[in-house]
Design a protein around this motif. Sequence first.
Motif, PDB file in Angstrom:
ATOM      1  N   GLU A 107      72.578  -2.482  16.452  1.00 57.55           N
ATOM      2  CA  GLU A 107      71.739  -2.952  15.341  1.00 57.55           C
ATOM      3  C   GLU A 107      70.263  -2.966  15.742  1.00 57.55           C
ATOM      4  N   LEU A 108      69.984  -3.439  16.963  1.00 56.59           N
ATOM      5  CA  LEU A 108      68.601  -3.453  17.442  1.00 56.59           C
ATOM      6  C   LEU A 108      68.055  -2.034  17.564  1.00 56.59           C
ATOM      7  N   SER A 127      71.567   2.399  24.430  1.00 59.57           N
ATOM      8  CA  SER A 127      71.465   2.261  25.896  1.00 59.57           C
ATOM      9  C   SER A 127      70.021   1.962  26.313  1.00 59.57           C
ATOM     10  N   ALA A 128      69.041   2.531  25.623  1.00 59.28           N
ATOM     11  CA  ALA A 128      67.633   2.223  25.918  1.00 59.28           C
ATOM     12  C   ALA A 128      67.331   0.759  25.597  1.00 59.28           C
ATOM     13  N   LYS A 163      67.700  -5.940  29.535  1.00 61.90           N
ATOM     14  CA  LYS A 163      67.985  -6.350  30.920  1.00 61.90           C
ATOM     15  C   LYS A 163      66.682  -6.598  31.662  1.00 61.90           C
ATOM     16  N   LYS A 164      65.724  -5.696  31.517  1.00 61.68           N
ATOM     17  CA  LYS A 164      64.433  -5.846  32.186  1.00 61.68           C
ATOM     18  C   LYS A 164      63.689  -7.083  31.668  1.00 61.68           C
TER      19      LYS A 164
END
Length: 152
Positions: A24-25, A34-35, A41-42
């Motif tokens: 959704e994002l 995946s990006a 995560k970062k």
Amino acid sequence: MTLDPFDKHLLRLLQQNNKLTSDELAEKVGLSASAVQRRLKKLRDEKVIEADVSIVSPTVVGLDLTCIVEVALEKGNSSGLVKFKSSMLKCTDVTQCYYVTGKYDFVLIVHAPSMQYYEEFTNKWLLDNPNVSHFYTHVVMDRVKLGYGVTI
């Protein structure tokens, strides 16, 4: 860490609804899922996102009284500050504690089930604390606005 427009867009979306999926994002910001996952995560690793939490309504769990408490310490020296900060970190009734400038040294947000309970809190954590000079309590009558997001 420098935030680019994609990071800022992700953060704005997450502040509105942190239950959005990566798919959704990704659709909303124009990146692959995946990006988005790598960026999130970062952002978490760099402590840009401090926490992912559910905010529970105090009144639903029986904490009908909210108090904003201004606290002045007897001695504003470093050991007194460290001791008071340490005691507030241990106190589960204090949901927010700010070390501030001005007439008072600290501002606390305290949730309690009743005025009697709040009085017990003040006896234990403030009146019996030799480092507390005095305190002033504001009893909240109505929560007009509550927000945790920041403008990005």
